[in-house]
Design an enzyme around this catalytic site. Sequence first.
Site, PDB file in Angstrom:
ATOM      1  N   TYR A  29      62.038 -64.095  20.001  1.00  0.00           N
ATOM      2  CA  TYR A  29      62.813 -63.198  19.162  1.00  0.00           C
ATOM      3  C   TYR A  29      63.791 -64.057  18.370  1.00  0.00           C
ATOM      4  CZ  TYR A  29      66.298 -59.705  17.879  1.00  0.00           C
ATOM      5  OH  TYR A  29      67.166 -58.911  17.197  1.00  0.00           O
TER       6      TYR A  29
ATOM      7  N   GLU B 136      75.506 -75.273  29.238  1.00  0.00           N
ATOM      8  CA  GLU B 136      75.023 -75.382  27.856  1.00  0.00           C
ATOM      9  C   GLU B 136      75.849 -74.495  26.921  1.00  0.00           C
ATOM     10  OE1 GLU B 136      73.167 -74.880  30.570  1.00  0.00           O
ATOM     11  OE2 GLU B 136      71.139 -75.688  30.331  1.00  0.00           O
TER      12      GLU B 136
ATOM     13  N   CYS C 277      76.764 -70.727  31.500  1.00  0.00           N
ATOM     14  CA  CYS C 277      76.144 -71.982  31.921  1.00  0.00           C
ATOM     15  C   CYS C 277      76.814 -73.135  31.169  1.00  0.00           C
ATOM     16  CB  CYS C 277      74.660 -71.982  31.574  1.00  0.00           C
ATOM     17  SG  CYS C 277      73.693 -70.718  32.412  1.00  0.00           S
TER      18      CYS C 277
END
Length: 139
Positions: free
Chosen positions: A129, A58, A56
Amino acid sequence: MTTQIHSADRELVEAAAEVARTRCRGDNHTMAAAGRGRDGRIVTAVNAYHFTGGPCAELVLVGAAAAQGIHELETIVAVGDRDRGVVPPCGRCRQVLLDYFPGLEVIVGEEEGEGVRAVPIAELLPVSYVWADHQVDAQ
Ligand SMILES: [Zn+2]
């Protein structure tokens, strides 16, 4: 906690929108991202679509920033091509961004009557997480 965006964040959204408008062509590049480092510099990137799981915008931006010596991002935003506006990060990007930059602010789009706003990355990934917490030498 959410905060309305400031002029520096508007500048970031406009930087991503400009790249989305001018650099996203065809099916390979459909999203643009802009990030601001702690030193105020702005970095931009586009996604690199591939059926095997191309990154992506990002994630491309994380690497592009590092290549320019920016290892601490303060704020990030992604904007879609074809005037789709601000697009929130996918699940994979949320996890990566949280692990790289726990203090990152992410500009997300309008929702439930609220305007474009900056949200802490941890808020976009509740009960998350944390990779660093599970490394052997983390103790
Ligand atoms: Zn993503």
